[in-house]
Design a protein around this motif. Structure first.
Motif, PDB file in Angstrom:
ATOM      1  N   HIS A 286      37.013  44.148  26.296  1.00 28.39           N
ATOM      2  CA  HIS A 286      36.355  43.223  25.373  1.00 28.39           C
ATOM      3  C   HIS A 286      36.329  41.845  26.020  1.00 28.39           C
ATOM      4  CE1 HIS A 286      36.445  40.921  21.321  1.00 28.39           C
ATOM      5  NE2 HIS A 286      35.205  41.051  21.770  1.00 28.39           N
TER       6      HIS A 286
ATOM      7  N   HIS B 186      28.387  51.104  20.038  1.00 30.84           N
ATOM      8  CA  HIS B 186      28.332  49.655  19.790  1.00 30.84           C
ATOM      9  C   HIS B 186      27.179  49.426  18.824  1.00 30.84           C
ATOM     10  CE1 HIS B 186      28.071  45.371  20.154  1.00 30.84           C
ATOM     11  NE2 HIS B 186      28.868  45.286  21.206  1.00 30.84           N
TER      12      HIS B 186
ATOM     13  N   ALA C 179      32.990  50.020  18.602  1.00 32.02           N
ATOM     14  CA  ALA C 179      33.201  48.578  18.613  1.00 32.02           C
ATOM     15  C   ALA C 179      32.988  48.089  17.182  1.00 32.02           C
ATOM     16  CB  ALA C 179      32.225  47.903  19.575  1.00 32.02           C
TER      17      ALA C 179
END
Length: 215
Positions: A5, A133, A149
């Motif tokens: 990240h 994501h 995510a």
């Protein structure tokens, strides 16, 4: 599959042979100077997901990287003519990683603010966990996701929506992103609630160290 990240929405995804950067936005700078990327992917045009002031330098430093972005980003941000558009349902292969675009619309911020397009990105590779994501949308549920995510906070969602998203997705692992607007107390509140109230173990990757899920 290894995840780093890099602040807010920016995530570096790596396999043994492939490096993919997702959503290099202007709420973080840890992605500046990255090289040896095989692809740069963007979920939507908001600057916290693609920084118009620094994206040219990133692409210049990675001349061979595939650039694939939600279609409207091409008109909104100067990408040097390198980008290919991603529409919902599109797929692209980057090295050993298969990328599928899903969804279609950014979450509603307010009825007076027109909604823009957003594609969630599903990354998979043989023998690797499937990663999702979502960008800035919580209404697309993908089957078989192993790692997500988690947009831990957004002005377009309330905690109840994040919890329901994670309950529907049923991913065993995740890590928190989209955190730049949170204080430390706000982070701790959201982080603890999502871990306590959903089936997903949400990890804290704010130290910027690579993480590999173990199951």
């Amino acid at each position: 599959m290894q995840f780093t990240h890099l602040g807010h929405a920016a995530v570096l995804v790596e396999t043994a042979t492939t490096r993919i950067l997702i959503d290099p936005g202007n709420f973080s700078g840890a992605w500046h100077g990255l090289t040896n990327l095989d692809a740069v992917l963007v979920t939507h045009q908001h600057p916290d997901h693609v920084n118009p002031d620094n994206i040219a330098a990133l692409l210049s430093a990675n001349p061979d990287a595939l650039v694939a972005v939600e279609a409207s980003v091409i008109d909104a941000v100067d990408l040097g003519g390198r980008a290919r558009p991603l529409m919902p349902g599109d797929t692209v292969d980057v090295g050993d990683v298969h990328v599928a675009a899903v969804g279609g619309q950014h979450a509603l911020i307010h009825r007076d603010i027109p909604r823009i397009a957003n594609v969630g990105l599903v990354l998979s590779a043989e023998g690797e966990p499937t990663f999702f994501h979502p960008g800035d949308e919580l209404d697309t549920i993908v089957e078989g996701v192993d790692v997500v995510a988690v947009p831990i906070m957004g002005p377009w969602a309330a905690m109840k929506e994040h919890i329901d998203f994670l309950r529907a997705l049923k991913a065993p692992d995740g890590f928190a992103v989209h955190e730049a607007l949170l204080s430390e107390r706000g982070w701790a509140l959201a982080f603890s609630r999502y871990n306590a109230m959903t089936p997903t173990t949400v990890h804290d990757l704010r130290d910027g160290r690579p993480w590999t899920p173990v199951r």
